[in-house]
Scaffold this motif. Sequence first.
Motif, PDB file in Angstrom:
ATOM      1  N   MET A   1       0.834  -1.204   0.000  1.00 30.55           N
ATOM      2  CA  MET A   1       0.000   0.000   0.000  1.00 30.55           C
ATOM      3  C   MET A   1       0.874   1.262   0.000  1.00 30.55           C
ATOM      4  SD  MET A   1      -3.074  -0.815   2.654  1.00 30.55           S
ATOM      5  CE  MET A   1      -4.030  -2.318   2.496  1.00 30.55           C
ATOM      6  N   SER A   2       0.252   2.366  -0.374  1.00 27.06           N
ATOM      7  CA  SER A   2       0.981   3.630  -0.434  1.00 27.06           C
ATOM      8  C   SER A   2       1.349   4.128   0.952  1.00 27.06           C
ATOM      9  CB  SER A   2       0.111   4.686  -1.131  1.00 27.06           C
ATOM     10  OG  SER A   2       0.670   5.961  -0.998  1.00 27.06           O
ATOM     11  N   SER A   3       2.540   4.712   1.066  1.00 29.27           N
ATOM     12  CA  SER A   3       2.919   5.377   2.310  1.00 29.27           C
ATOM     13  C   SER A   3       3.389   6.799   2.017  1.00 29.27           C
ATOM     14  CB  SER A   3       4.020   4.580   3.036  1.00 29.27           C
ATOM     15  OG  SER A   3       5.147   4.425   2.204  1.00 29.27           O
ATOM     16  N   ASN A   4       2.934   7.373   0.878  1.00 33.02           N
ATOM     17  CA  ASN A   4       3.230   8.756   0.525  1.00 33.02           C
ATOM     18  C   ASN A   4       2.299   9.646   1.331  1.00 33.02           C
ATOM     19  OD1 ASN A   4       4.168  11.056  -0.721  1.00 33.02           O
ATOM     20  ND2 ASN A   4       2.913  10.778  -2.561  1.00 33.02           N
ATOM     21  N   ILE A   5       2.795  10.142   2.458  1.00 31.72           N
ATOM     22  CA  ILE A   5       1.924  10.798   3.430  1.00 31.72           C
ATOM     23  C   ILE A   5       1.909  12.305   3.224  1.00 31.72           C
ATOM     24  CG2 ILE A   5       1.443  11.096   5.873  1.00 31.72           C
ATOM     25  CD1 ILE A   5       2.940   8.537   6.434  1.00 31.72           C
ATOM     26  N   GLN A   6       0.703  12.864   3.075  1.00 31.51           N
ATOM     27  CA  GLN A   6       0.547  14.307   2.998  1.00 31.51           C
ATOM     28  C   GLN A   6       0.519  14.902   4.404  1.00 31.51           C
ATOM     29  OE1 GLN A   6      -2.600  15.603   0.146  1.00 31.51           O
ATOM     30  NE2 GLN A   6      -2.998  13.408  -0.080  1.00 31.51           N
ATOM     31  N   THR A   7       0.977  16.118   4.525  1.00 33.56           N
ATOM     32  CA  THR A   7       0.910  16.837   5.788  1.00 33.56           C
ATOM     33  C   THR A   7      -0.128  17.944   5.671  1.00 33.56           C
ATOM     34  OG1 THR A   7       3.244  16.399   6.290  1.00 33.56           O
ATOM     35  CG2 THR A   7       2.185  18.193   7.484  1.00 33.56           C
ATOM     36  N   LEU A 188     -10.215   8.110   9.848  1.00 36.58           N
ATOM     37  CA  LEU A 188      -9.306   8.928  10.655  1.00 36.58           C
ATOM     38  C   LEU A 188      -9.006   8.132  11.918  1.00 36.58           C
ATOM     39  CD1 LEU A 188      -9.531  12.728  11.427  1.00 36.58           C
ATOM     40  CD2 LEU A 188      -8.889  11.098  13.188  1.00 36.58           C
ATOM     41  N   LEU A 189      -7.767   7.690  12.052  1.00 36.71           N
ATOM     42  CA  LEU A 189      -7.331   6.944  13.228  1.00 36.71           C
ATOM     43  C   LEU A 189      -6.779   7.944  14.239  1.00 36.71           C
ATOM     44  CD1 LEU A 189      -6.797   4.286  14.733  1.00 36.71           C
ATOM     45  CD2 LEU A 189      -4.630   4.119  13.480  1.00 36.71           C
ATOM     46  N   LYS A 190      -7.487   8.106  15.341  1.00 40.89           N
ATOM     47  CA  LYS A 190      -7.107   9.103  16.338  1.00 40.89           C
ATOM     48  C   LYS A 190      -5.867   8.675  17.105  1.00 40.89           C
ATOM     49  CE  LYS A 190     -12.031  10.037  17.078  1.00 40.89           C
ATOM     50  NZ  LYS A 190     -13.149   9.901  18.023  1.00 40.89           N
ATOM     51  N   GLY A 191      -5.260   9.637  17.779  1.00 39.82           N
ATOM     52  CA  GLY A 191      -4.084   9.373  18.598  1.00 39.82           C
ATOM     53  C   GLY A 191      -2.980  10.352  18.272  1.00 39.82           C
ATOM     54  N   LEU A 192      -1.801  10.116  18.838  1.00 40.29           N
ATOM     55  CA  LEU A 192      -0.646  10.965  18.552  1.00 40.29           C
ATOM     56  C   LEU A 192      -0.352  10.926  17.060  1.00 40.29           C
ATOM     57  CD1 LEU A 192       1.740  12.685  19.567  1.00 40.29           C
ATOM     58  CD2 LEU A 192       3.005  10.542  19.878  1.00 40.29           C
ATOM     59  N   ALA A 193      -0.299  12.123  16.424  1.00 33.87           N
ATOM     60  CA  ALA A 193      -0.119  12.225  14.979  1.00 33.87           C
ATOM     61  C   ALA A 193      -1.198  11.410  14.266  1.00 33.87           C
ATOM     62  CB  ALA A 193       1.276  11.767  14.558  1.00 33.87           C
ATOM     63  N   SER A 194      -2.443  11.815  14.443  1.00 38.40           N
ATOM     64  CA  SER A 194      -3.577  11.116  13.835  1.00 38.40           C
ATOM     65  C   SER A 194      -3.351  10.919  12.339  1.00 38.40           C
ATOM     66  CB  SER A 194      -4.866  11.908  14.054  1.00 38.40           C
ATOM     67  OG  SER A 194      -5.225  11.947  15.413  1.00 38.40           O
ATOM     68  N   LEU A 195      -3.842   9.790  11.832  1.00 37.73           N
ATOM     69  CA  LEU A 195      -3.653   9.424  10.434  1.00 37.73           C
ATOM     70  C   LEU A 195      -4.994   9.369   9.734  1.00 37.73           C
ATOM     71  CD1 LEU A 195      -1.111   6.548  11.048  1.00 37.73           C
ATOM     72  CD2 LEU A 195      -0.590   8.670   9.828  1.00 37.73           C
ATOM     73  N   ILE A 196      -4.996   9.763   8.460  1.00 37.03           N
ATOM     74  CA  ILE A 196      -6.209   9.741   7.658  1.00 37.03           C
ATOM     75  C   ILE A 196      -5.916   8.973   6.383  1.00 37.03           C
ATOM     76  CG2 ILE A 196      -7.967  11.103   6.474  1.00 37.03           C
ATOM     77  CD1 ILE A 196      -5.771  12.861   8.981  1.00 37.03           C
ATOM     78  N   ALA A 197      -6.695   7.931   6.110  1.00 34.19           N
ATOM     79  CA  ALA A 197      -6.572   7.157   4.879  1.00 34.19           C
ATOM     80  C   ALA A 197      -7.874   7.262   4.110  1.00 34.19           C
ATOM     81  CB  ALA A 197      -6.261   5.695   5.193  1.00 34.19           C
ATOM     82  N   GLY A 198      -7.758   7.605   2.826  1.00 36.81           N
ATOM     83  CA  GLY A 198      -8.945   7.772   2.003  1.00 36.81           C
ATOM     84  C   GLY A 198      -8.914   6.907   0.772  1.00 36.81           C
ATOM     85  N   PRO A 199      -9.950   7.025  -0.060  1.00 38.29           N
ATOM     86  CA  PRO A 199      -9.986   6.263  -1.311  1.00 38.29           C
ATOM     87  C   PRO A 199      -8.775   6.591  -2.189  1.00 38.29           C
ATOM     88  CG  PRO A 199     -12.112   7.285  -0.842  1.00 38.29           C
ATOM     89  CD  PRO A 199     -11.141   7.862   0.135  1.00 38.29           C
ATOM     90  N   LYS A 200      -8.450   5.686  -3.089  1.00 38.44           N
ATOM     91  CA  LYS A 200      -7.322   5.866  -4.025  1.00 38.44           C
ATOM     92  C   LYS A 200      -5.999   6.007  -3.285  1.00 38.44           C
ATOM     93  CE  LYS A 200     -10.397   8.140  -7.338  1.00 38.44           C
ATOM     94  NZ  LYS A 200     -10.664   9.373  -8.133  1.00 38.44           N
ATOM     95  N   GLN A 201      -5.875   5.322  -2.150  1.00 41.38           N
ATOM     96  CA  GLN A 201      -4.642   5.270  -1.361  1.00 41.38           C
ATOM     97  C   GLN A 201      -4.188   6.643  -0.869  1.00 41.38           C
ATOM     98  OE1 GLN A 201      -1.686   3.039  -3.611  1.00 41.38           O
ATOM     99  NE2 GLN A 201      -2.708   1.112  -3.122  1.00 41.38           N
ATOM    100  N   GLN A 202      -5.131   7.555  -0.667  1.00 38.87           N
ATOM    101  CA  GLN A 202      -4.782   8.849  -0.069  1.00 38.87           C
ATOM    102  C   GLN A 202      -4.395   8.637   1.392  1.00 38.87           C
ATOM    103  OE1 GLN A 202      -8.765  10.151  -1.221  1.00 38.87           O
ATOM    104  NE2 GLN A 202      -7.869  12.026  -2.033  1.00 38.87           N
ATOM    105  N   LEU A 203      -3.393   9.372   1.844  1.00 31.47           N
ATOM    106  CA  LEU A 203      -2.905   9.214   3.207  1.00 31.47           C
ATOM    107  C   LEU A 203      -2.386  10.551   3.707  1.00 31.47           C
ATOM    108  CD1 LEU A 203      -2.406   7.020   5.417  1.00 31.47           C
ATOM    109  CD2 LEU A 203      -0.108   6.756   4.461  1.00 31.47           C
TER     110      LEU A 203
END
Length: 282
Positions: A1-7, A188-203
């Motif tokens: 899976m993609s790990s190209n993370i947007q800030t 949206l996975l809550k916690g320290l530095a919450s992460l958001i994963a969306g359709p089309k491998q958005q992260l």
Amino acid sequence: MSSNIQTVDAHWVKRLLPARPAQAHKGYFGHVLVIGGDYGYGGAAIMAAQSAAHCGAGLVSLYTRQEHISAMLSRQPEVMANHQHFTEMLNRATVVLAGPGLGLSSWGKALLVQVLSCDKPLLLDADALNYLASLPATDQQRMQRDNRVLTPHPGEAARLLGCTTPAIEHDRIAAVQQLQLQFGGTVLLKGLASLIAGPKQQLARLNCGNPGMASAGMGDVLSGIIAALLAQGLSSFHAAALGGWLHGSAADAVAAKRGERGLLATAILPPLQKLLNGKPVK
């Protein structure tokens, strides 16, 4: 899976929330319906509705138990609160937020059956996530759709994936991507530095927030923020990512002034209007 993370940062506000047209009226900006607040749990639903009203939704309604109506109206009279005519309220809404204080009694479960069968943009939090986790895998797959947001904390994420909370925390990126793959939409996975994963491998990852946010009601306020952004036309991914940034940044602004201890969920509502309009919070 993609790990190209947007800030996510303040530039997302101007990009995703341009100036409103001069001829705008409340119908332009959507109608959020919050569903929750079983007996003894009205505060969660009230805070979710209140935050949606503070974050630009044109209209906000609350379907809850009768005993919470007066509290909602005294707290935020702009919210339309009712304990009857659920199907009519569901039909009028453009975005549905289900779960805060909903409980899993027959009352809450009956409401969720209707909610999960509608095709409106939908945010599921709290007890709605626990209900979703209890369904057979075939039903979960049948309900997948891109216009849905799930906002689990690590414990809820573990129930959704049938694993342990330490397993979620061990590899949060893999966990949020697996949740998105299994349930669709945006997570949206809550916690320290919450992460958001969306359709089309958005992260995306959030670089805001502080330990003072470990207090009751913060998740309810977050849900209301995201639902309001969905109502204003943002995609599930953009609404979750920008909503998470607004939530964490508002909490950081309050903590910078008053400190982290004793930071209440509703205390972050005043800075939100400035942040939503791209103005600095001092």
